[in-house]
Motif scaffolding. Sequence first.
Motif, PDB file in Angstrom:
ATOM      1  N   GLY A 211       2.685  -2.465   2.389  1.00 30.96           N
ATOM      2  CA  GLY A 211       2.079  -2.312   1.068  1.00 30.96           C
ATOM      3  C   GLY A 211       2.744  -1.319   0.137  1.00 30.96           C
ATOM      4  N   GLU A 212       3.776  -0.618   0.585  1.00 32.73           N
ATOM      5  CA  GLU A 212       4.442   0.333  -0.295  1.00 32.73           C
ATOM      6  C   GLU A 212       5.265  -0.415  -1.349  1.00 32.73           C
ATOM      7  N   VAL A 213       5.441   0.221  -2.506  1.00 34.93           N
ATOM      8  CA  VAL A 213       6.241  -0.383  -3.566  1.00 34.93           C
ATOM      9  C   VAL A 213       7.698   0.051  -3.402  1.00 34.93           C
ATOM     10  N   LEU A 214       8.630  -0.822  -3.795  1.00 41.55           N
ATOM     11  CA  LEU A 214      10.051  -0.560  -3.594  1.00 41.55           C
ATOM     12  C   LEU A 214      10.495   0.704  -4.320  1.00 41.55           C
ATOM     13  N   PHE A 215       9.890   1.004  -5.445  1.00 37.73           N
ATOM     14  CA  PHE A 215      10.220   2.195  -6.233  1.00 37.73           C
ATOM     15  C   PHE A 215      10.090   3.455  -5.387  1.00 37.73           C
ATOM     16  N   ASP A 216       9.051   3.481  -4.542  1.00 35.55           N
ATOM     17  CA  ASP A 216       8.834   4.641  -3.681  1.00 35.55           C
ATOM     18  C   ASP A 216       9.615   4.543  -2.373  1.00 35.55           C
ATOM     19  N   VAL A 217       9.727   3.336  -1.831  1.00 34.78           N
ATOM     20  CA  VAL A 217      10.472   3.155  -0.579  1.00 34.78           C
ATOM     21  C   VAL A 217      11.913   3.631  -0.735  1.00 34.78           C
ATOM     22  N   LEU A 218      12.503   3.355  -1.892  1.00 33.45           N
ATOM     23  CA  LEU A 218      13.893   3.745  -2.139  1.00 33.45           C
ATOM     24  C   LEU A 218      14.035   5.147  -2.718  1.00 33.45           C
ATOM     25  N   GLY A 219      12.924   5.858  -2.888  1.00 30.80           N
ATOM     26  CA  GLY A 219      12.988   7.220  -3.406  1.00 30.80           C
ATOM     27  C   GLY A 219      13.285   7.299  -4.890  1.00 30.80           C
ATOM     28  N   MET A 220      12.995   6.221  -5.629  1.00 32.76           N
ATOM     29  CA  MET A 220      13.303   6.197  -7.054  1.00 32.76           C
ATOM     30  C   MET A 220      12.444   7.180  -7.855  1.00 32.76           C
ATOM     31  N   ARG A 221      11.210   7.413  -7.414  1.00 35.66           N
ATOM     32  CA  ARG A 221      10.320   8.307  -8.163  1.00 35.66           C
ATOM     33  C   ARG A 221      10.905   9.727  -8.205  1.00 35.66           C
ATOM     34  N   LYS A 222      11.370  10.203  -7.038  1.00 40.49           N
ATOM     35  CA  LYS A 222      11.972  11.534  -6.976  1.00 40.49           C
ATOM     36  C   LYS A 222      13.281  11.573  -7.748  1.00 40.49           C
ATOM     37  N   LEU A 223      14.094  10.505  -7.627  1.00 40.92           N
ATOM     38  CA  LEU A 223      15.367  10.459  -8.335  1.00 40.92           C
ATOM     39  C   LEU A 223      15.163  10.526  -9.843  1.00 40.92           C
ATOM     40  N   VAL A 224      14.202   9.759 -10.352  1.00 44.30           N
ATOM     41  CA  VAL A 224      13.921   9.755 -11.788  1.00 44.30           C
ATOM     42  C   VAL A 224      13.479  11.138 -12.250  1.00 44.30           C
ATOM     43  N   ALA A 225      12.632  11.773 -11.442  1.00 45.99           N
ATOM     44  CA  ALA A 225      12.171  13.119 -11.785  1.00 45.99           C
ATOM     45  C   ALA A 225      13.315  14.126 -11.766  1.00 45.99           C
ATOM     46  N   ASP A 226      14.173  14.029 -10.748  1.00 43.56           N
ATOM     47  CA  ASP A 226      15.307  14.954 -10.646  1.00 43.56           C
ATOM     48  C   ASP A 226      16.276  14.797 -11.812  1.00 43.56           C
ATOM     49  N   LEU A 227      16.361  13.580 -12.370  1.00 38.04           N
ATOM     50  CA  LEU A 227      17.230  13.320 -13.508  1.00 38.04           C
ATOM     51  C   LEU A 227      16.588  13.717 -14.833  1.00 38.04           C
ATOM     52  N   GLY A 228      15.344  14.160 -14.774  1.00 43.73           N
ATOM     53  CA  GLY A 228      14.647  14.583 -15.984  1.00 43.73           C
ATOM     54  C   GLY A 228      14.178  13.433 -16.853  1.00 43.73           C
ATOM     55  N   ILE A 229      14.017  12.260 -16.251  1.00 39.01           N
ATOM     56  CA  ILE A 229      13.551  11.090 -16.998  1.00 39.01           C
ATOM     57  C   ILE A 229      12.030  11.049 -16.955  1.00 39.01           C
ATOM     58  N   GLU A 230      11.421  10.974 -18.119  1.00 43.99           N
ATOM     59  CA  GLU A 230       9.955  10.997 -18.217  1.00 43.99           C
ATOM     60  C   GLU A 230       9.383   9.583 -18.123  1.00 43.99           C
ATOM     61  N   ILE A 231       8.364   9.411 -17.312  1.00 45.23           N
ATOM     62  CA  ILE A 231       7.617   8.153 -17.254  1.00 45.23           C
ATOM     63  C   ILE A 231       6.354   8.335 -18.087  1.00 45.23           C
ATOM     64  N   LYS A 232       6.228   7.587 -19.167  1.00 48.05           N
ATOM     65  CA  LYS A 232       5.097   7.738 -20.085  1.00 48.05           C
ATOM     66  C   LYS A 232       4.113   6.587 -19.914  1.00 48.05           C
ATOM     67  N   ASP A 233       2.863   6.899 -19.812  1.00 47.21           N
ATOM     68  CA  ASP A 233       1.813   5.905 -19.620  1.00 47.21           C
ATOM     69  C   ASP A 233       1.316   5.399 -20.968  1.00 47.21           C
TER      70      ASP A 233
END
Length: 240
Positions: A211-233
Amino acid sequence: MTVPTKSVIYARVHRPDPALIARAAKFGIADLHEGLGEIAGRMCLMSPAMVPIAPGQKVCGPAVTAWNFPGDNLAIHAALYTAEAGDVLVLTNGGGHQGALWGDVACTFAQKKGLVGTVVHGATRDVDAIRDLGYPVWSTAVSPEHPKKRGPAAVNVPIVVDGVLVEPGDLIVGDSDGVLVIPRALLELAVTNAEARAANEVEFRRRIGEGEVLFDVLGMRKLVADLGIEIKDCTWEEDR
């Protein structure tokens, strides 16, 4: 690399350890390409112009090389003569369509001799007959144009095929994604890394199945944060 100055046929090839070839054969070229690393993986990968003649083809074996003069295919017959069961013929005339390098009669003999495939930087003909034979062929062109057989020619020397250096005995791996050349000196590295990569992907699939999403399985959430990219809701219009 020593470049021959006149026609020559070398009858012998240094081939990789059969056990290492068998390990490599378990993987597609994507895993082995990644296993070679960012530089070698790109330098050893043929372009998308090198396409399989039929879907579902796979090949893995040491290279027997043949350099052909444009419009001529004398060298491929000498290569067929020197090749052994399990080998992959790698042919070039510089990539031109003049004079088909490969056809169904050569395929028939190669198959009977136990060769496992042919890679053609140039033209192949008799495509329907080759598909019926089930012999794996990759090629950059298709043309029925008649080839001469008068040379000059060079067999089992280093050649450049679709922009990639191929030395006799290098491992040639091909599938529906294309063709990869693995230098003998890098084969152990490529296979070991491919095995580790495959093990990681088993774990990725397990987590996705749970049930995990690929974004988290591949560590994309941390990578995006480390790159300073903002996710806006919000939508982009709302953010103006």
